[in-house]
Design a protein around this motif. Sequence first.
Motif, PDB file in Angstrom:
ATOM      1  N   MET A  38     -24.150   0.349  -3.721  1.00  0.00           N
ATOM      2  CA  MET A  38     -24.370   1.792  -3.546  1.00  0.00           C
ATOM      3  C   MET A  38     -25.739   2.232  -4.074  1.00  0.00           C
ATOM      4  O   MET A  38     -25.975   3.409  -4.313  1.00  0.00           O
ATOM      5  CB  MET A  38     -23.261   2.622  -4.222  1.00  0.00           C
ATOM      6  CG  MET A  38     -21.836   2.194  -3.892  1.00  0.00           C
ATOM      7  SD  MET A  38     -21.511   2.038  -2.118  1.00  0.00           S
ATOM      8  CE  MET A  38     -21.604   3.736  -1.580  1.00  0.00           C
ATOM      9  N   GLN A  39     -26.664   1.286  -4.224  1.00  0.00           N
ATOM     10  CA  GLN A  39     -28.011   1.604  -4.688  1.00  0.00           C
ATOM     11  C   GLN A  39     -28.873   2.077  -3.524  1.00  0.00           C
ATOM     12  O   GLN A  39     -28.830   1.520  -2.432  1.00  0.00           O
ATOM     13  CB  GLN A  39     -28.650   0.371  -5.326  1.00  0.00           C
ATOM     14  CG  GLN A  39     -29.992   0.631  -5.997  1.00  0.00           C
ATOM     15  CD  GLN A  39     -30.536  -0.618  -6.672  1.00  0.00           C
ATOM     16  OE1 GLN A  39     -30.415  -1.726  -6.137  1.00  0.00           O
ATOM     17  NE2 GLN A  39     -31.113  -0.459  -7.850  1.00  0.00           N
ATOM     18  N   SER A  40     -29.651   3.145  -3.762  1.00  0.00           N
ATOM     19  CA  SER A  40     -30.527   3.698  -2.724  1.00  0.00           C
ATOM     20  C   SER A  40     -31.858   2.961  -2.713  1.00  0.00           C
ATOM     21  O   SER A  40     -32.058   1.970  -3.433  1.00  0.00           O
ATOM     22  CB  SER A  40     -30.752   5.190  -2.984  1.00  0.00           C
ATOM     23  OG  SER A  40     -31.646   5.367  -4.076  1.00  0.00           O
ATOM     24  N   ALA A  41     -32.796   3.477  -1.931  1.00  0.00           N
ATOM     25  CA  ALA A  41     -34.130   2.887  -1.869  1.00  0.00           C
ATOM     26  C   ALA A  41     -34.895   3.103  -3.171  1.00  0.00           C
ATOM     27  O   ALA A  41     -35.904   2.441  -3.423  1.00  0.00           O
ATOM     28  CB  ALA A  41     -34.908   3.480  -0.698  1.00  0.00           C
ATOM     29  N   VAL A  42     -34.436   4.052  -3.996  1.00  0.00           N
ATOM     30  CA  VAL A  42     -35.029   4.279  -5.319  1.00  0.00           C
ATOM     31  C   VAL A  42     -34.158   3.541  -6.335  1.00  0.00           C
ATOM     32  O   VAL A  42     -32.960   3.832  -6.453  1.00  0.00           O
ATOM     33  CB  VAL A  42     -35.092   5.782  -5.654  1.00  0.00           C
ATOM     34  CG1 VAL A  42     -35.736   5.997  -7.025  1.00  0.00           C
ATOM     35  CG2 VAL A  42     -35.854   6.538  -4.577  1.00  0.00           C
ATOM     36  N   ASN A  43     -34.723   2.611  -7.065  1.00  0.00           N
ATOM     37  CA  ASN A  43     -33.944   1.668  -7.873  1.00  0.00           C
ATOM     38  C   ASN A  43     -32.921   2.315  -8.801  1.00  0.00           C
ATOM     39  O   ASN A  43     -31.801   1.821  -8.936  1.00  0.00           O
ATOM     40  CB  ASN A  43     -34.877   0.779  -8.698  1.00  0.00           C
ATOM     41  CG  ASN A  43     -35.598  -0.240  -7.833  1.00  0.00           C
ATOM     42  OD1 ASN A  43     -35.161  -0.535  -6.718  1.00  0.00           O
ATOM     43  ND2 ASN A  43     -36.698  -0.775  -8.329  1.00  0.00           N
ATOM     44  N   HIS A  44     -33.283   3.409  -9.472  1.00  0.00           N
ATOM     45  CA  HIS A  44     -32.379   3.982 -10.469  1.00  0.00           C
ATOM     46  C   HIS A  44     -31.445   5.037  -9.879  1.00  0.00           C
ATOM     47  O   HIS A  44     -30.667   5.652 -10.610  1.00  0.00           O
ATOM     48  CB  HIS A  44     -33.178   4.592 -11.635  1.00  0.00           C
ATOM     49  CG  HIS A  44     -33.953   5.815 -11.257  1.00  0.00           C
ATOM     50  ND1 HIS A  44     -35.120   5.763 -10.528  1.00  0.00           N
ATOM     51  CD2 HIS A  44     -33.720   7.137 -11.496  1.00  0.00           C
ATOM     52  CE1 HIS A  44     -35.580   6.997 -10.348  1.00  0.00           C
ATOM     53  NE2 HIS A  44     -34.747   7.844 -10.918  1.00  0.00           N
ATOM     54  N   ILE A  45     -31.513   5.237  -8.562  1.00  0.00           N
ATOM     55  CA  ILE A  45     -30.673   6.250  -7.909  1.00  0.00           C
ATOM     56  C   ILE A  45     -29.628   5.573  -7.021  1.00  0.00           C
ATOM     57  O   ILE A  45     -29.954   4.755  -6.158  1.00  0.00           O
ATOM     58  CB  ILE A  45     -31.519   7.231  -7.079  1.00  0.00           C
ATOM     59  CG1 ILE A  45     -32.484   8.004  -7.984  1.00  0.00           C
ATOM     60  CG2 ILE A  45     -30.616   8.195  -6.318  1.00  0.00           C
ATOM     61  CD1 ILE A  45     -33.374   8.981  -7.240  1.00  0.00           C
ATOM     62  N   TYR A  46     -28.384   5.934  -7.255  1.00  0.00           N
ATOM     63  CA  TYR A  46     -27.257   5.430  -6.472  1.00  0.00           C
ATOM     64  C   TYR A  46     -26.575   6.630  -5.793  1.00  0.00           C
ATOM     65  O   TYR A  46     -26.785   7.775  -6.187  1.00  0.00           O
ATOM     66  CB  TYR A  46     -26.255   4.701  -7.371  1.00  0.00           C
ATOM     67  CG  TYR A  46     -26.809   3.442  -8.006  1.00  0.00           C
ATOM     68  CD1 TYR A  46     -26.350   2.186  -7.638  1.00  0.00           C
ATOM     69  CD2 TYR A  46     -27.806   3.504  -8.978  1.00  0.00           C
ATOM     70  CE1 TYR A  46     -26.855   1.024  -8.222  1.00  0.00           C
ATOM     71  CE2 TYR A  46     -28.335   2.356  -9.565  1.00  0.00           C
ATOM     72  CZ  TYR A  46     -27.849   1.118  -9.183  1.00  0.00           C
ATOM     73  OH  TYR A  46     -28.360  -0.029  -9.748  1.00  0.00           O
ATOM     74  N   ALA A  47     -25.780   6.365  -4.789  1.00  0.00           N
ATOM     75  CA  ALA A  47     -25.111   7.459  -4.080  1.00  0.00           C
ATOM     76  C   ALA A  47     -23.785   6.972  -3.517  1.00  0.00           C
ATOM     77  O   ALA A  47     -23.590   5.781  -3.262  1.00  0.00           O
ATOM     78  CB  ALA A  47     -25.997   7.998  -2.962  1.00  0.00           C
ATOM     79  N   GLY A  48     -22.849   7.921  -3.324  1.00  0.00           N
ATOM     80  CA  GLY A  48     -21.554   7.555  -2.768  1.00  0.00           C
ATOM     81  C   GLY A  48     -20.780   8.772  -2.308  1.00  0.00           C
ATOM     82  O   GLY A  48     -21.171   9.913  -2.562  1.00  0.00           O
ATOM     83  N   GLY A  49     -19.679   8.522  -1.642  1.00  0.00           N
ATOM     84  CA  GLY A  49     -18.870   9.612  -1.110  1.00  0.00           C
ATOM     85  C   GLY A  49     -19.443  10.130   0.193  1.00  0.00           C
ATOM     86  O   GLY A  49     -20.123   9.407   0.936  1.00  0.00           O
ATOM     87  N   ASP A  50     -19.202  11.400   0.479  1.00  0.00           N
ATOM     88  CA  ASP A  50     -19.573  11.974   1.770  1.00  0.00           C
ATOM     89  C   ASP A  50     -21.073  12.003   2.021  1.00  0.00           C
ATOM     90  O   ASP A  50     -21.510  11.999   3.170  1.00  0.00           O
ATOM     91  CB  ASP A  50     -19.003  13.393   1.898  1.00  0.00           C
ATOM     92  CG  ASP A  50     -17.497  13.399   2.076  1.00  0.00           C
ATOM     93  OD1 ASP A  50     -16.917  12.306   2.214  1.00  0.00           O
ATOM     94  OD2 ASP A  50     -16.897  14.485   2.073  1.00  0.00           O
ATOM     95  N   ILE A  51     -21.892  12.036   0.970  1.00  0.00           N
ATOM     96  CA  ILE A  51     -23.343  12.055   1.169  1.00  0.00           C
ATOM     97  C   ILE A  51     -23.814  10.730   1.752  1.00  0.00           C
ATOM     98  O   ILE A  51     -24.888  10.639   2.344  1.00  0.00           O
ATOM     99  CB  ILE A  51     -24.086  12.368  -0.154  1.00  0.00           C
ATOM    100  CG1 ILE A  51     -25.569  12.674   0.086  1.00  0.00           C
ATOM    101  CG2 ILE A  51     -23.926  11.216  -1.135  1.00  0.00           C
ATOM    102  CD1 ILE A  51     -25.833  13.916   0.887  1.00  0.00           C
ATOM    103  N   VAL A  52     -22.981   9.691   1.635  1.00  0.00           N
ATOM    104  CA  VAL A  52     -23.277   8.385   2.225  1.00  0.00           C
ATOM    105  C   VAL A  52     -22.446   8.154   3.483  1.00  0.00           C
ATOM    106  O   VAL A  52     -22.951   7.682   4.498  1.00  0.00           O
ATOM    107  CB  VAL A  52     -23.002   7.255   1.205  1.00  0.00           C
ATOM    108  CG1 VAL A  52     -23.029   5.885   1.877  1.00  0.00           C
ATOM    109  CG2 VAL A  52     -24.017   7.302   0.078  1.00  0.00           C
ATOM    110  N   ARG A  53     -21.184   8.538   3.431  1.00  0.00           N
ATOM    111  CA  ARG A  53     -20.256   8.261   4.528  1.00  0.00           C
ATOM    112  C   ARG A  53     -20.256   9.347   5.596  1.00  0.00           C
ATOM    113  O   ARG A  53     -19.830   9.108   6.721  1.00  0.00           O
ATOM    114  CB  ARG A  53     -18.835   8.099   3.980  1.00  0.00           C
ATOM    115  CG  ARG A  53     -18.675   6.906   3.054  1.00  0.00           C
ATOM    116  CD  ARG A  53     -17.280   6.863   2.448  1.00  0.00           C
ATOM    117  NE  ARG A  53     -17.088   5.690   1.610  1.00  0.00           N
ATOM    118  CZ  ARG A  53     -16.655   4.518   2.050  1.00  0.00           C
ATOM    119  NH1 ARG A  53     -16.343   4.366   3.322  1.00  0.00           N
ATOM    120  NH2 ARG A  53     -16.503   3.500   1.226  1.00  0.00           N
TER     121      ARG A  53
END
Length: 489
Positions: A449-464
Amino acid sequence: MTIEEIIAARRAQSWREELRKSKKNKERTDIPRVHMNELDPEYRSHNKEEVNLGLTAEQAMMEAQRCLDCPNPTCMNGCPVSINIPTFVKQIEKGDFLEAAKTLKETSALPAVCGRVCPQEKQCESQCIYTQKLGKEAVAIGYLERFAADYERESGQISIPVIPEKNGIKVAVIGSGPAGLSFAGDMAQRGYDVTVFEALHEIGGVLKYGIPEFRLPNQIVDVEIDVLRQMGVQFITNCIIGKTISQEQLQAEGFKGIFIASGAGLPNFMNIPGENLVGVMSSNEYLTRVNLMDAANPESDTPVFMGKRVAVIGGGNTAMDSVRTARRLGAERAMIVYRRSEEEMPARIEEVKHAKEEGIEFLTLHNPIEYKGDARGRVTHMVLQKMELGEPDASGRRKPVVIEGAIEEIEVDEVIVSIGVSPNPLIPQSFSGLDVTKWGTIVVNQESMQSAVNHIYAGGDIVRGGATVILAMGDGRKAAAAMDADLKK
């Protein structure tokens, strides 16, 4: 005794054990699945009391007896947060209800929530050996999860997970919905200083603004959130990340990791004539105003119009929540308008059942093509195109096809559009370095769940772009494990 005699004796003992177990399992499989106690449909359709009443201790223990102690518990394969299902079910069977609740909390931050709103019939219960091999109804895992969590809360003996000594590392969570809360709980249990930023005035995200209390009482959500508070999680409300606080400010304040769980709060519309008429609104607006802003109260600062002839466009759980809410607010004719047949509806079978019991009318194989209004600009009619089912589309469901010339016009005074949502665009637009799809979702590594920015992760509806509570929670758990590993390098 010779070697051959020893082997023969052991085989006989093993055979007797298998026979005993087989007889016991035959007795278990003969136990009928428990039925949830419910409020009377006529009574409940005029108030916001919770429809499902839960199981008694006797019902829960009897249902737990149905579990067959499978050597390979396939039910766990269907659980996005990896709950140890056989263990907690067997604890209920023995009457160890508080221990069952502890087992649930080992992997789930919201067991009382999940026991109410997760589609177990499509997840853990769909993998149960009863449905896979025996052709019978699955063990009621969701009902048992709810029972254990409710028992613990009502006993007053709520256990708080053991928190290790703080490691001094700060992490930020953007959004307090199921993904954010799941992530926060897991990171707190790993010793991090966790701060959750919520744009609204209430913690809970979609659990509060999107799901009515007759399905998920706010009190239930609040208790689970209070456990996170006692674990050390801090919550800041009325704070819009990207506006109130910028990405750079979060970094300046020492947050070493950020988990984006800002949800999908942008409603979709059909772009048909008349959608701008007064009385046509999204399910997001309708449910948020009713659930969070006391809009059903005429004295409210933001009252909602309570229509008598209400049409809800869509066939998902949010559509069912909307139409059942309209019924409770006095709608004399409350209708679901759905372009496919009932079999293709994505809503839970239980929600459809409850809606029908409460007098909701289902206009399946109908699709709105226009809304008409009066001189004041208020909606008065909807024009529906009748449909039939053709070949399956990319989703595997049969594609709705227009029946030429089959048009119907129905009188309405309120229309609620519930055809899906898009991700909240604020974070993707205000954060630099993120990869974003054409649909507005954040691109992540699906394993971490890691984004293109190393220290930023994302999940839930903002991804799905739109998912269930439990899938969002699974994203939160996955992101927590990956961020923890990364921060320890």
